[in-house]
Design an enzyme around this catalytic site. Structure first.
Site, short mmCIF file in Angstrom:
data_model
loop_
_atom_site.label_atom_id
_atom_site.label_comp_id
_atom_site.label_asym_id
_atom_site.label_seq_id
_atom_site.Cartn_x
_atom_site.Cartn_y
_atom_site.Cartn_z
N SER A 283 0.82 -1.21 0.00
CA SER A 283 0.00 0.00 0.00
C SER A 283 0.85 1.26 0.00
O SER A 283 1.92 1.30 0.60
CB SER A 283 -0.87 0.04 1.27
OG SER A 283 -1.70 -1.08 1.34
N HIS B 56 -7.22 0.21 6.31
CA HIS B 56 -6.78 -1.15 6.64
C HIS B 56 -6.77 -1.40 8.14
O HIS B 56 -7.15 -2.47 8.60
CB HIS B 56 -5.41 -1.42 6.02
CG HIS B 56 -5.44 -1.46 4.54
ND1 HIS B 56 -6.16 -2.40 3.84
CD2 HIS B 56 -4.87 -0.65 3.60
CE1 HIS B 56 -6.02 -2.18 2.53
NE2 HIS B 56 -5.24 -1.13 2.36
#
Lengths: 427, 427, 427, 427
Positions: C298, C363
């Site tokens: 990410s 997340h």
């Protein structure tokens, strides 16, 4: 899960993988010829599938010389069983018609059964089609393979019987897997990427239809591209233009078949395609009641070559020959180029009595009428090289195609419009 | 619209309908024999389709005597072209193997091409399968039609090549059109209506799989019914019971093939089915890792008839013959009936060396092992009449089926479990 | 035809077209405000559908200033019915809990019912989603529209309830219509055309899954791209490389979620997406038993901006501030950049107690663990501008996500790996 | 696998199963009330799903008395949050219209959010529909549950918005899972098993269409059965006869809606069905251009009861009252029974001004015209008990339904044919 979709091939793959274990226990590399022997005589079906798969896998890795050896082996060792045939012939000499039929069975080349057994492997059909493509290449140089090719052709004609084909519309809801094949197979007017494809399948005034076979799931056999228009077009550039006004389908009165592509080289000579246009005519008629006229906009790929070869005054009058020279010199000419095209398409016959031009042969053989001849209709390099830019319309009229077809195939008569007949009579 | 699904058949129907107009202009009723001539020699494809359709339509209306005449005509007039064959034979006598292949083409009965052309009509395949069913009936009484049947069989074997078949699971989400065929085709343990069917396809511990061909869309070729259980069953009644506890599939360790039905009489002898069980084994294994054992629960339809016919002491010891008498008298017997069944299944050979019992031939030929013999396993009228209620388990073990198959097909050896061998040795 | 697929929308279109005839008889151009009044009070359902359609059509043609007027009208004139509310409030003061519920009904803004009625028109849902996208733009500048946005949000949350969403795998067999949306919507690592897309969906070691809603047929709501690998990756360049060896899926042990894109701006704040990753984890686990680790790769989009703003020594030690300066000067630094990222992700809190970084919020809020920090992981312009090329792995472990989620959402605790904790303690 | 088809529900099931582990660690049996509290306040989404599932599972096991307790709890404890509401009301008194909208949010009963969260569980929608069916039963006896029912109704109206419904044709290619629901749901003319069903969906002159919602996949919401005929029928027996000549659809000029069934009791009052007939009219018109007339053949279930209750001469003239007596005595009467029916349907008004007869209310409310009254049209026990065998045709003419509907709903005017008007005027 949609039962069955991929089940069979998955399973067969696994069975074949299992069976292959048996094969490789010997430790020696597989010999494709021996494997063919084993496949033909083997009784074990699991092993049989594995051998079929192994042969097809092995075949893919062959180098050109090895392929030649493989086909030679097929041709020479997998022919007719001479002993069985002699016995059958001996008993056939004086027998009635029923017994004669045994001769057919006795004389079947063993290669046919071999091909049938190879077809049982998962994905076998498409690999056999690819195999024949290779064989056709070899055949060009060595006509002795014609007998082997006859086996492939015979089986393919049976398997690709039109009763087994599906007509499908291809549009923007079609899977990318199919669409990328369309891009790849387009043989007449190249598709320049996905944007170009989108214009051809997603515009409201465009259609694309193809024939598909269940064993070649995402792989079309032949397809035709259609434009819906308000008049018969005489310029491919306008059809293919990136920017153009769309015709509302309900106002269209003409359907133009502007590109027809055969997809599978390995199916050459299997004429499943000769019905495609007629079926698409039917489909379009039922969807759009306004459509009155169904025509192609077709290239004349053999025109220029033919014209340059003509020496005989009876074929091309001096003023037309002179026009050919001026065309070659890049000079402008009047209607002479249309006249030349008319003579070429109507009067130039191949040894079999049909037209010389391959595109003309296809449409005239289907019962179409030669309707219009357009100059300056295709400004692409290919179009200029083949026909100085000339394109033609073939017209499909379901009520006359049968009669036209008979006239053409029996007597070589090319049915034409008044306009074309006028060009032939010009002095 | 899902393009293509029914497009082709719709269109072909319309083309055929259009073409038929041409035919009926004469005003005379169509003569099926003449139409067959025309179809074989005709060049017009639209007309050709129409004729194919007309022949198939006409055929359906024939009375039995007319059908016999039709097949006789096919057999006698559509055989090998004698002139072409003689020419090919003359040139074949002293030529190489390649040229011999021409003989195969020259000797093809014209009936084969006729059948191929009939298959182009919409729905042609299923009508041809029905036509062969009629032919098989005729063949039973008159073996001279064997040569004509060979044509059907040859083409069907090619068209129903297993590369073209799809394995599909049939369940309660399947269309009623398919499900009603399952009810109709079940040949072993009759399905008593939709409620019974529901129990067989919708219960979590039941499965039904079939092979389908793209040209016979809603019509299975063969199917097998499976029960997931916790032990090898010895009683069909418990499998078929209306009220029974369902086994959670994840706890099942045995898959039982309790019914296998061929659906198409017209495809008799086309052995696309000999892979069904193996593929279903693979499918079940991949879905349920717990499954360890794959067996059938099968009838022994020829047992009683065979036992009543045995006179020879070497086949059936006197105490077993006596048991047969008691069985026939309705008296209870001990393990003797199992012993008789073991002798029948293992030692009774047909002229070709295989087992006598048809069900045994199928499973042993597939490489299964004779595992168990159960008495009192089938209390239905059919079960008692065929085998005094005896049923057996054939066990499918993918790792040994190839070996078993070879032993059986090469030497007629029936592979059995220890338990069955013990029955054979009993004194 | 697959009945129903497009039937409803076709029909509703025709009904709406019919009804529209009634509307336009007046000859005056439709006034969108008046039509909204009529839609809310109208009784005729055919007319109602036509008005809904006319409003949506008209809306599309509005210029920005007219849109603002439209939304202002909705906000001001289609709010709560004050009289009905006053009456309900008067009677609610001293009543029991059951009667209080009437208040909810009495206080529903009329705009909600208006939106529900607009949704009945064919294609209404997607046009309403587009309408809210416009409203969100207006809301940025004028918070008084928050009350109106609450209506859209409330209804969308109900309509896009996760019980109504479908998880679908997108691959090369998916329709071009869906695939082109994927290209268009990819928000993290741009897809450079169909070739790039093919690599992401058709490679054996890649997957793409999205959530779809029945009313937005070919239009995904959110999608995630997955790479199957043999180790946790620390470099997005290797994942996206044009030429790379494919990993046989059966040997892969890691699934990497390397890109997650929300597709519909008009659905901002409707959190149907927070389950996507978990479901894809489940899906991948059931397909590939070998997979052990599920991580993201990410971006850290807010890192550089945050670091440049920090003045306080307690947040960033002097040697880290110095590293920031060197990074900005384009000089090489050691592990300091990882340390800075660790402090940013673990210790920088938003006013609500959650992480500052938007990707981290997503997340960590889902229960993932901050696992690794990679330098030089994203050499794109965006990657360097956002985080000097730093990327991180968030790890999804289904057995701990619930606990992690609770710790994060209750106390703002960021769960980290030992490696990350070490970075935080470095001196 | 067709990705996505059942993926979501499978996965959610697994996630929910996983989460449930967390729940049951306590060892105590789950208390449904407490679980509802937890679901509403819980933050963990995995746990949330598991709790939703657990509540729905638990609900299914409740005995009637426990269900009543459950709904009572929902009604009393999950109402409006009084504190939040008081605060909102205090600030709302003197504020502008925008702020008033907050009141709507503040006054939402907590039960609504609870129902929305229950809907996230796999299969939640259909279980909530079943839950409301139970609630409606309770509501019949205790109107205090009306406020709770309003929550279900409000959410269902939003979820079953007609923009989300699909019109599907049900035929013999439909799955057995759907077809068995049709058998079960037919409410007007019972379907006597699969053979009867086949006649209604597979005959070429019959059609069955239903509305489906994506979250209730195999479960129709409402369906209508259609017969294609050559004239307006006056006898249901002929429509339902086992043996009858089929009408070639292309020659049919009338479409008869002879049975309309609502399927989901739990959706009572959600009027997604009022468009079904109009859409089916459109669908049939586009398929069969020959169809000119669209009528129902409908029962008049309230006729006899109403007629027996009438005392007033102004409603039923003495000779009609006398006819009622003769009808009850089993004597034959003339046209009087038609006259009685005409008065009943046209002049008997419910308190809301609409017709008294429930079937009449539906069709007149849809804009249909009362066209014909048939005696001896329904000889079933139900038909005789309800209306002495009288049935009527309501006619749907798309060009007038809007006008008819307005006249009926505004003024209670029943639009009738000349024939019916004549019956009203008879003396």
């Amino acid at each position: 899960m949609t039962p069955g979709t991929n089940l069979l091939s998955d399973l067969v793959t696994r069975i074949a993988d299992a069976g292959r274990g048996l094969l490789s226990q010997s430790g020696t590399p597989p010999d494709i010829s021996k494997m063919c022997d084993t496949l033909l005589t083997g009784k074990g079906e699991a092993t049989g599938l594995a051998i079929a798969r192994a042969i097809l896998d092995q075949y893919k890795k062959l180098k050109p010389a090895e392929r030649l050896a493989f086909f030679t082996d097929l041709r020479d060792r997998f022919g007719v069983d001479r002993d069985a045939l002699d016995a059958a012939m001996a008993s056939a000499i004086d027998t009635g018609p029923a017994e004669l039929r045994q001769l057919h069975i006795a004389s079947e080349p063993r290669s046919q059964e071999l091909i049938r057994r190879l077809n049982r492997a998962p994905g076998g059909t498409s690999q056999l089609v690819a195999m024949r493509r290779d064989l056709l290449d070899i055949l060009k140089k060595d006509s002795s393979f014609k007998v082997l090719d006859a086996d492939f052709r015979h089986l393919f004609a049976s398997w690709f019987n039109r009763g087994f084909l599906e007509l499908k519309r291809v549009d923007w809801s079609t899977s990318a897997a199919v669409l990328e094949k369309i891009i790849q197979y387009e043989a007449v007017h190249e598709i320049a990427g996905w944007g170009d494809l989108r214009r051809r399948v997603a515009a409201t005034d465009r259609r694309l239809y193809g024939f598909f076979h269940p064993a070649l799931k995402d792989d079309p056999l032949i397809f035709v591209e259609v434009a819906l228009t308000v008049e018969i077009p005489g310029d491919i550039g306008k059809i293919l233009a990136e920017e153009r006004p769309e015709v509302p389908p309900k106002t269209a009165v003409v359907a133009v078949f502007y590109s027809i592509s055969n997809c599978q080289e390995g199916l050459r000579g299997i004429s499943f395609g000769n019905f495609l246009i007629k079926q698409v005519v039917e489909e379009l008629q039922s969807e759009f009641a306004n459509l009155k006229t169904f025509v192609t906009l077709s290239p004349v790929p053999g025109l220029r070559k033919w014209a340059l070869e003509q020496k005989n005054e009876e074929v091309l009058a001096p003023r037309l020959k002179s026009a050919v020279k001026r065309l070659e010199a890049g000079e402008a000419v009047g209607t002479e180029v249309s006249e030349i095209a008319a003579h070429y398409l109507v009067e130039a016959h191949a040894p079999d009595g049909g037209a010389v031009d391959p595109v003309a042969r296809f449409h005239l053989g289907n019962g179409a009428r030669l309707e219009n001849i357009h100059t300056g209709a295709d400004s692409s390099a290919r179009g200029r090289a083949g026909s100085w830019g000339v394109m033609v319309n073939y017209l499909y009229d379901l009520s006359t195609i049968e009669k036209n077809h008979e006239a053409y195939s029996n007597a070589g008569d090319v049915i034409t419009s008044t306009a074309v007949r006028r060009l032939l009579k010009a002095h």
